[in-house]
Design an enzyme around this catalytic site. Structure first.
Site, PDB file in Angstrom:
ATOM      1  N   LYS A  32       0.815  -1.214   0.000  1.00  0.00           N
ATOM      2  CA  LYS A  32       0.000   0.000   0.000  1.00  0.00           C
ATOM      3  C   LYS A  32       0.854   1.273   0.000  1.00  0.00           C
ATOM      4  CE  LYS A  32      -0.843   0.057   5.014  1.00  0.00           C
ATOM      5  NZ  LYS A  32      -0.141   1.305   5.312  1.00  0.00           N
ATOM      6  N   THR A  33       2.005   1.243   0.714  1.00  0.00           N
ATOM      7  CA  THR A  33       2.873   2.422   0.699  1.00  0.00           C
ATOM      8  C   THR A  33       3.416   2.672  -0.701  1.00  0.00           C
ATOM      9  OG1 THR A  33       3.496   2.009   2.998  1.00  0.00           O
ATOM     10  CG2 THR A  33       4.902   3.502   1.731  1.00  0.00           C
ATOM     11  N   ASP A 228      -3.744   7.277   4.563  1.00  0.00           N
ATOM     12  CA  ASP A 228      -3.291   5.918   4.860  1.00  0.00           C
ATOM     13  C   ASP A 228      -3.952   5.427   6.151  1.00  0.00           C
ATOM     14  OD1 ASP A 228      -1.892   3.561   4.686  1.00  0.00           O
ATOM     15  OD2 ASP A 228      -0.017   4.391   5.453  1.00  0.00           O
ATOM     16  N   GLU A 229      -4.074   4.110   6.287  1.00  0.00           N
ATOM     17  CA  GLU A 229      -4.631   3.488   7.507  1.00  0.00           C
ATOM     18  C   GLU A 229      -5.994   4.094   7.850  1.00  0.00           C
ATOM     19  OE1 GLU A 229      -3.224   0.950   8.463  1.00  0.00           O
ATOM     20  OE2 GLU A 229      -1.051   1.079   8.385  1.00  0.00           O
ATOM     21  N   GLN A 259      -7.664  -4.966   9.812  1.00  0.00           N
ATOM     22  CA  GLN A 259      -6.544  -4.516  10.638  1.00  0.00           C
ATOM     23  C   GLN A 259      -6.928  -3.321  11.510  1.00  0.00           C
ATOM     24  OE1 GLN A 259      -2.475  -4.808   8.730  1.00  0.00           O
ATOM     25  NE2 GLN A 259      -3.699  -4.942   6.864  1.00  0.00           N
ATOM     26  N   ARG A 617       2.333 -10.263  10.301  1.00  0.00           N
ATOM     27  CA  ARG A 617       3.616  -9.561  10.343  1.00  0.00           C
ATOM     28  C   ARG A 617       4.743 -10.481   9.883  1.00  0.00           C
ATOM     29  NH1 ARG A 617       1.820  -5.451   9.350  1.00  0.00           N
ATOM     30  NH2 ARG A 617      -0.056  -6.711   9.146  1.00  0.00           N
TER      31      ARG A 617
END
Length: 737
Positions: A32-33, A228-229, A259, A617
């Site tokens: 996503k980044t 973002d997020e 998430q 993770r």
């Protein structure tokens, strides 16, 4: 068009969809980044959008730095090939919600009572202010929990309730107390020209809501906004983005409902679940290809999360290798759990499969880290604890920052009360309390009250009888020092000012005379190194930027990559990070999921999401570890295995195993025998269950052992003699079979 060459089809669609609202549902490890940064580069290089008309918002400084690094490189001479020229770095607005809002308020905040010189109160400052508010209202902190009250105030601000609006929603005695403290708390903030973290957001929303020309200016400037997020946004943040995107509606939000783990910070999952309802024309794009994890890890995580109802289903997949099966390990106690983790990490490192820095140990609550730390220390295995004693919360750091904040804003009462007698100047607590009372009675800040005293003559009607000549000299002497600092701030750069404050205040001599002065002085020098980053800015501007930066630092900013040490970190802090090997400890009902979630279906779903975050993770290997018996709040209890383990099909588990191999009450604090003797060849090789002979006690069975400094304490059940604990190097035990 090289901007698109590295992207998969879904990522490319996300980058090229630039008009109107866009919801990008990005699974863990889906890049996503990369999408956000390539989208910014695409807007500038291909679509011709001016860099200053683009905003990218995220939640942590670490994430903001990662974005800037990919866009512009790490420095002007960075040999890597960034997406954009270094010269554009200051033009694109990239930052956290709080940092961006602070910038807006310093420019336009006067309309809502935010003077440009405001200071930002961190969590410790806020708690101090809540306690002062209780004291001012004659309320006992022992009867009215300051932490609970502060949380309630923060919750009110996240719902955009002022103290006056809170009146409409109070229904209990506790809420009545909260309303009274909230009102006084805000008065103290105003008197100190200070804002807390929640105010930074709320004040901007109020500014835009009350001042149409200001809102119009920002709406016209930002043609494209990316968040973002997005699953972690609260009501205030959602409203803020809605305001900014109100003109062009080019709002691109990236997130993953699976998430969303911050409801305790008042994040509202409905913001992302209802995005299409609030923006009917929105384009929905799924990022489902995972670049981080093996297929077996993804399959395991998918089974865990699929039981949730509040989600948007995704089909995660990867071209990575199949990998090894996750391991579910049961130990006897939390001490043995910690020892297993240390042992397994050292075995993985010893086999050359991973480095210690590839490994992370994750847990639900901070309290779980103590036993883990003890095990890492006992066996000499390097580790880093994320958000242990935070650097910016250390006493000496808070003291120096308080001096600097007072220079920027002399009305800052929290900072003044912190350093008015540090180093000691003969200004006691009674004097400080009387000073505060006297200042409040006159409606002025304590600093102004001292200046008033300094200008008085003995026969003045304003002379305060509680301050004798010596006390008054001490108070006015402190103000004289601060006035000198304020003058120097106009003449010096930040590093010069920093050095002058440390010397002129007497703080250097003060801290170096402490028993641990050398360590504290090293911390101050580390803070000075941070200040060096601002030395080329104009003095006042550099000081403001420095103070803002050190106040808005987050827990995860203490995490250091490329360190040969295992990482100990909570599951909440781990989001956004990745490791080759992940150990999730405490996989028990009551721990994960936490006991507080048992009666709340929504909270239980969040606990499941937390487990999902932990598993995803991992890149190569996952260990899900539990203890049969665990000490909690001073008592020992047997916990059932986490219900989340039941969601993992048996074909995905590498065989559940009891690590110590013995179902015995004596099997506490065991360590893997065969692994330990590999590092101690001079000791006999024994295993649990071995029969041994002792010269005095006769024949017995090995039932346990643990490390004691450079030796091993072995536990043997001797026939007719009972259980004995012996040091292996002196026991002269002989195996009989």
């Amino acid at each position: 068009m090289d901007i698109l060459s590295e992207l998969n089809p879904a990522q490319r669609e996300a980058v090229e969809t630039i008009s109107g609202p866009v919801l990008i549902l990005a699974g863990p490890g889906s890049g996503k980044t990369r999408v956000i940064t390539h989208r910014i580069a695409y807007l500038i290089k291909v679509c011709g959008v001016s860099p200053r008309r683009i905003m990218a918002v995220t939640f942590t400084n670490k994430a903001a730095r990662a974005m800037e690094g990919r866009l512009f490189g790490k420095s002007e001479k960075d040999p890597a090939a960034p997406l954009l020229n270094w010269s554009m770095r200051g033009q694109v607005t990239v930052g956290t919600f709080h940092a961006i809002c602070a910038r807006i308020l310093r420019r336009d905040g006067k309309a809502v009572g935010a003077d440009p010189g405001f200071v930002i109160y961190d969590a410790e400052d806020q708690m101090s202010l809540v306690k002062r508010s209780l004291q001012a209202l004659d309320l006992d902190p022992k009867q009215h929990n300051p932490r609970a009250i502060h949380s309630a105030i923060s919750a009110a601000k996240s719902r955009m309730w002022t103290p006056e609006e809170y009146l409409k929603h109070r229904h209990s005695y506790f809420e009545e107390i909260v309303q009274r403290v909230y009102e006084r708390y805000q008065q103290f903030l105003t008197e100190s020209n200070a804002l807390d973290f929640d105010d930074l957001l709320l004040k901007v929303v109020q500014l835009f809501g009350q001042n149409a020309p200001v809102l119009s200016r920002y709406q016209s400037r930002y043609l494209h906004i990316q968040v973002d997020e997005f699953q972690d946004t609260n009501l205030v943040q959602y409203e803020l983005m809605k305001q900014l995107a109100g003109k062009y509606r080019n709002l691109c939000v990236v997130g993953d409902p699976d998430q969303s783990i911050y409801s305790w910070r008042f994040a509202d999952l409905r913001n992302i679940l209802n995005f299409e309802k609030n923006y009917p024309e929105a384009k929905i794009i799924l990022l489902e290809q995972n670049y981080r994890s093996t297929r077996l890890i993804l399959e395991t995580a998918s089974h865990v999360i699929s039981a949730n109802q509040q989600r948007k289903p995704k089909g995660l997949w990867t071209e990575n290798e199949t990998g090894v099966l996750p391991k579910i390990v049961e130990t006897y106690t939390e001490q043995e759990e910690a020892q297993f983790v240390v042992s397994e990490i050292e075995e993985l490192v010893g086999r050359g499969e991973f480095s210690r820095g590839d490994c992370a140990v994750m847990y639900r609550t901070n309290a779980q880290s103590r036993v883990l730390e003890e095990a890492f220390v006992r066996y000499g295995v390097p580790y880093q604890l994320v958000a242990g004693t935070r650097f910016y919360e250390r006493r000496e750091i808070k003291d120096i920052v308080a001096y600097l904040r007072l220079i920027q804003n002399p009305s800052d009462s929290v900072s003044l009360l912190r350093v008015i007698n540090v180093p000691q100047r003969g200004i006691g607590q009674r004097t400080v309390a009387e000073l505060s009372r006297w200042a409040r009675a006159r409606g002025i800040a304590e600093y102004q009250a001292i200046k008033l005293l300094a200008g008085q003559k003995e026969d003045s009607g304003e002379h305060h009888p509680a301050f004798n000549a010596r006390t008054q000299r001490a108070l006015t002497g402190f103000v004289a020092i601060m006035e000198d600092f304020i003058t120097r701030n106009r003449e010096m750069n930040l590093v010069e000012l920093f050095d002058y404050v440390v010397e002129r205040s007497g703080y250097r001599e003060y801290v170096q005379n402490m028993t641990d002065g050398e360590e504290r002085w090293e911390n101050i020098l580390e803070l000075r190194a941070v200040a060096r980053e601002y030395r080329d800015m104009p003095s006042a501007e550099g000081l403001a930027a420095f103070l803002e930066g050190v106040t808005l630092v987050s827990d995860i900013d203490s995490y250091k990559e490329q360190v040969d040490a295992a990482t100990l970190i909570t599951l909440h802090q781990a989001k956004g990070l990745e490791f080759s090997v992940v150990f999730i400890v405490g996989m028990e009902d009551g721990i994960l999921p936490h006991i507080r979630s048992f009666d709340d279906a929504g909270q239980m779903e969040e606990e499941r999401r937390l487990c999902y975050v932990g598993i995803t993770r991992a890149g190569k290997q996952v260990y899900l570890v539990r203890a049969f018996r665990r000490s909690l709040m001073g008592s020992s209890a047997v916990n059932q295995p986490s219900r989340f383990l039941q969601d993992i099909p048996s074909h995905l588990i590498a065989g559940g195993e009891r690590w110590q191999g013995e179902d015995s009450d004596l099997a506490t604090a065991m360590y893997s025998w065969n692994r330990m003797v590999e590092t101690r060849p001079e000791l006999p090789e024994l295993s649990l269950g071995d029969r041994v002979q002792h010269a005095q006690f006769g024949e017995g069975t090995v039932v346990g052992y643990k490390l004691v400094k450079d030796d091993v304490e072995v536990v043997v059940a001797f026939e007719g003699e009972g259980v004995k604990k012996l040091l292996l190097s002196f026991a002269n035990l002989e195996k009989t079979e």
